[in-house]
Each structure stands twice: as structure tokens, then as C-alpha cells.
Motif scaffolding. Structure first.
Motif, mmCIF file in Angstrom:
data_model
loop_
_atom_site.group_PDB
_atom_site.id
_atom_site.type_symbol
_atom_site.label_atom_id
_atom_site.label_comp_id
_atom_site.label_asym_id
_atom_site.label_seq_id
_atom_site.Cartn_x
_atom_site.Cartn_y
_atom_site.Cartn_z
ATOM 1 N N ASP A 20 0.937 -1.215 -0.105
ATOM 2 C CA ASP A 20 0.033 -0.481 0.053
ATOM 3 C C ASP A 20 0.676 1.053 0.041
ATOM 4 O OD1 ASP A 20 0.895 -0.020 2.625
ATOM 5 O OD2 ASP A 20 -0.751 -0.049 3.431
ATOM 6 N N ASP A 21 0.301 2.193 0.576
ATOM 7 C CA ASP A 21 1.193 3.935 -0.007
ATOM 8 C C ASP A 21 2.596 3.703 1.033
ATOM 9 O OD1 ASP A 21 -0.093 4.901 -2.102
ATOM 10 O OD2 ASP A 21 -1.931 5.584 -0.214
ATOM 11 N N GLU A 22 2.132 2.734 1.811
ATOM 12 C CA GLU A 22 3.084 3.311 3.359
ATOM 13 C C GLU A 22 3.602 1.581 3.860
ATOM 14 O OE1 GLU A 22 1.639 4.801 6.849
ATOM 15 O OE2 GLU A 22 0.701 6.230 5.636
ATOM 16 N N GLY A 50 -12.397 -4.420 2.081
ATOM 17 C CA GLY A 50 -12.701 -3.256 0.414
ATOM 18 C C GLY A 50 -11.703 -1.988 0.348
ATOM 19 N N THR A 51 -10.339 -2.928 1.200
ATOM 20 C CA THR A 51 -8.854 -1.553 1.586
ATOM 21 C C THR A 51 -8.520 -1.861 -0.577
ATOM 22 O OG1 THR A 51 -8.772 -1.164 2.842
ATOM 23 C CG2 THR A 51 -6.940 -0.785 1.775
ATOM 24 N N GLN A 52 -7.762 -1.402 -1.103
ATOM 25 C CA GLN A 52 -7.053 -0.783 -2.066
ATOM 26 C C GLN A 52 -5.541 -1.600 -2.219
ATOM 27 O OE1 GLN A 52 -8.543 -1.144 -5.369
ATOM 28 N NE2 GLN A 52 -10.779 -0.301 -4.499
ATOM 29 N N VAL A 53 -4.804 -2.249 -2.534
ATOM 30 C CA VAL A 53 -3.661 -2.222 -2.116
ATOM 31 C C VAL A 53 -2.825 -3.060 -3.921
ATOM 32 C CG1 VAL A 53 -3.814 -2.832 0.111
ATOM 33 C CG2 VAL A 53 -3.901 -4.826 -1.554
ATOM 34 N N THR A 54 -1.773 -3.393 -3.857
ATOM 35 C CA THR A 54 -1.373 -4.048 -4.989
ATOM 36 C C THR A 54 -0.484 -4.548 -4.658
ATOM 37 O OG1 THR A 54 -0.558 -1.419 -6.213
ATOM 38 C CG2 THR A 54 0.312 -3.263 -7.379
ATOM 39 N N LEU A 55 -0.953 -6.143 -5.589
ATOM 40 C CA LEU A 55 -0.084 -7.681 -5.483
ATOM 41 C C LEU A 55 1.029 -7.029 -6.497
ATOM 42 C CD1 LEU A 55 -3.228 -10.509 -4.735
ATOM 43 C CD2 LEU A 55 -1.814 -9.003 -3.025
ATOM 44 N N LYS A 56 2.212 -7.256 -4.980
ATOM 45 C CA LYS A 56 3.080 -7.262 -6.773
ATOM 46 C C LYS A 56 4.206 -8.719 -6.589
ATOM 47 C CE LYS A 56 4.363 -3.138 -6.195
ATOM 48 N NZ LYS A 56 6.204 -1.777 -6.035
ATOM 49 N N ILE A 57 4.278 -9.598 -7.922
ATOM 50 C CA ILE A 57 4.327 -11.272 -7.750
ATOM 51 C C ILE A 57 5.671 -11.550 -8.335
ATOM 52 C CG2 ILE A 57 3.663 -12.912 -8.634
ATOM 53 C CD1 ILE A 57 0.162 -12.286 -7.794
ATOM 54 N N HIS A 58 6.325 -11.462 -8.045
ATOM 55 C CA HIS A 58 7.340 -12.038 -9.021
ATOM 56 C C HIS A 58 7.706 -13.362 -9.733
ATOM 57 C CE1 HIS A 58 9.335 -8.227 -6.643
ATOM 58 N NE2 HIS A 58 7.854 -8.785 -5.845
ATOM 59 N N LEU A 59 7.796 -13.171 -10.778
ATOM 60 C CA LEU A 59 8.513 -14.546 -11.501
ATOM 61 C C LEU A 59 9.807 -15.051 -11.860
ATOM 62 C CD1 LEU A 59 5.601 -13.700 -14.267
ATOM 63 C CD2 LEU A 59 5.700 -15.044 -11.735
ATOM 64 N N HIS A 83 -9.554 -9.427 -4.779
ATOM 65 C CA HIS A 83 -10.198 -8.921 -6.638
ATOM 66 C C HIS A 83 -9.025 -7.819 -7.353
ATOM 67 C CE1 HIS A 83 -12.731 -7.051 -9.641
ATOM 68 N NE2 HIS A 83 -13.724 -7.766 -9.202
ATOM 69 N N THR A 84 -9.190 -8.258 -8.365
ATOM 70 C CA THR A 84 -8.211 -7.874 -9.813
ATOM 71 C C THR A 84 -8.736 -6.841 -10.053
ATOM 72 O OG1 THR A 84 -6.826 -9.559 -9.237
ATOM 73 C CG2 THR A 84 -6.074 -8.156 -11.140
ATOM 74 N N ASN A 85 -8.571 -5.832 -10.211
ATOM 75 C CA ASN A 85 -9.088 -4.493 -10.495
ATOM 76 C C ASN A 85 -7.884 -3.719 -11.531
ATOM 77 O OD1 ASN A 85 -10.342 -4.319 -8.539
ATOM 78 N ND2 ASN A 85 -9.174 -3.557 -7.223
ATOM 79 N N ASN A 86 -8.425 -3.606 -12.178
ATOM 80 C CA ASN A 86 -7.704 -2.501 -13.797
ATOM 81 C C ASN A 86 -6.581 -2.969 -14.231
ATOM 82 O OD1 ASN A 86 -9.999 -0.706 -13.981
ATOM 83 N ND2 ASN A 86 -9.617 0.438 -12.307
ATOM 84 N N ILE A 87 -6.258 -3.846 -14.157
ATOM 85 C CA ILE A 87 -4.321 -5.333 -13.929
ATOM 86 C C ILE A 87 -4.566 -4.089 -16.036
ATOM 87 C CG2 ILE A 87 -5.348 -6.634 -16.032
ATOM 88 C CD1 ILE A 87 -3.083 -8.992 -14.096
ATOM 89 N N SER A 88 -2.599 -3.797 -15.487
ATOM 90 C CA SER A 88 -2.050 -2.965 -17.256
ATOM 91 C C SER A 88 -2.221 -4.340 -18.090
ATOM 92 C CB SER A 88 -0.480 -2.977 -16.207
ATOM 93 O OG SER A 88 -0.681 -4.051 -16.103
ATOM 94 N N ILE A 89 -1.520 -4.092 -19.196
ATOM 95 C CA ILE A 89 -1.680 -4.610 -20.277
ATOM 96 C C ILE A 89 -0.001 -5.653 -20.544
ATOM 97 C CG2 ILE A 89 -1.077 -4.814 -23.072
ATOM 98 C CD1 ILE A 89 -3.711 -3.599 -21.867
ATOM 99 N N GLU A 90 0.284 -5.048 -19.284
ATOM 100 C CA GLU A 90 1.614 -5.788 -19.469
ATOM 101 C C GLU A 90 1.900 -6.979 -18.519
ATOM 102 O OE1 GLU A 90 6.670 -5.505 -18.374
ATOM 103 O OE2 GLU A 90 5.291 -3.834 -17.684
ATOM 104 N N SER A 91 1.165 -6.747 -17.292
ATOM 105 C CA SER A 91 0.682 -7.494 -16.091
ATOM 106 C C SER A 91 -0.261 -8.872 -17.106
ATOM 107 C CB SER A 91 -0.084 -6.989 -15.287
ATOM 108 O OG SER A 91 1.346 -6.712 -14.150
#
Length: 120
Positions: A20-22, A50-59, A83-91
Motif C-alpha cells: 500500500d502507500d506506506e 474494501g481496501t485497495q492495494v497492489t499485489l506484486k508477484i515476482h516471477l 479482487h483484481t482491478n484494472n490490470i495493466s496490459i503488461e501484467s
């Protein structure tokens, strides 16, 4: 009870963090799909539903980082469902390749992609 899930879950193990931000919390990735992820934590993570975060998955094999903007939808014990939201084209390209390799059936992959497009 009728199954509502439209996307096949892929069991996958990769270095993963909730960001998250911190804060950054390392977690264990249990599975993922085009629309969500399930992780397990070692210690309680102070994130509310309901909290928005980013999951970072290292391949690790290809030094690829998938970043999945996600919302915490449920928590059961040490397991957190996102629940995944607005995933980038690359991801989404990396995720598509993972799903393709794990499903082993192009027909199932196409069905998954159709469901994904139907939800947009």
C-alpha cells in the motif's frame, strides 16, 4: 449450491507482497485467476475489507514483476482473498501466459478470456 466462479483458479507459488502507500507485507501466493488472488499471511495484516492495494508477484524464472491492483474482498483465518482491478496490459499478458501454461487447453483459455471481456 451453484458455483458462481467464472474464472479458473491457478495454483501458483511465487514471491509475493501486498503493497500500500506506506507498507510492504510479504505473503504466500496460493492461487490466482484473471479476476483475483488468494494469499496466506504468517502474521495478521492490518488491512480492512474494501481496501485497495497492489499485489506484486515476482516471477523468478524471467525476472518479471506482475503488479495487480486489488481490493481485499474476504479474509478467513490467515487467508486473504483479493479482487483484481484494472490490470495493466503488461501484467495481463504475463498472467495470460501463466493461465495458458497451467490450463493446458486453449479452449479453456479462450473461455476465460471471453468471460473477462464480458465483465468489462
Amino acid at each position: 449450491m451453484q458455483e458462481r466462479r467464472r474464472f479458473k483458479r491457478i495454483k501458483f507459488d511465487a514471491q509475493t507482497e501486498i503493497v500500500d502507500d506506506e507498507h510492504i507485507w510479504p505473503v504466500h501466493l496460493l492461487d490466482l485467476s484473471f479476476k483475483g488472488s488468494l494469499v496466506e499471511v504468517d502474521e495478521a495484516v492490518p488491512i480492512e475489507l474494501g481496501t485497495q492495494v497492489t499485489l506484486k508477484i515476482h516471477l523468478a524464472a524471467n525476472d518479471i514483476l506482475m503488479e495487480l491492483p486489488s481490493t481485499l474482498m474476504h479474509q478467513e483465518g490467515k487467508q486473504l482473498g483479493f479482487h483484481t482491478n484494472n490490470i495493466s496490459i503488461e501484467s495481463i499478458s504475463h498472467l495470460r501466459r501463466l493461465v495458458e501454461l497451467n490450463l493446458g487447453d486453449e479452449t479453456l483459455l479462450e473461455r476465460e478470456l471471453e468471460h473477462l471481456m464480458d465483465e468489462k
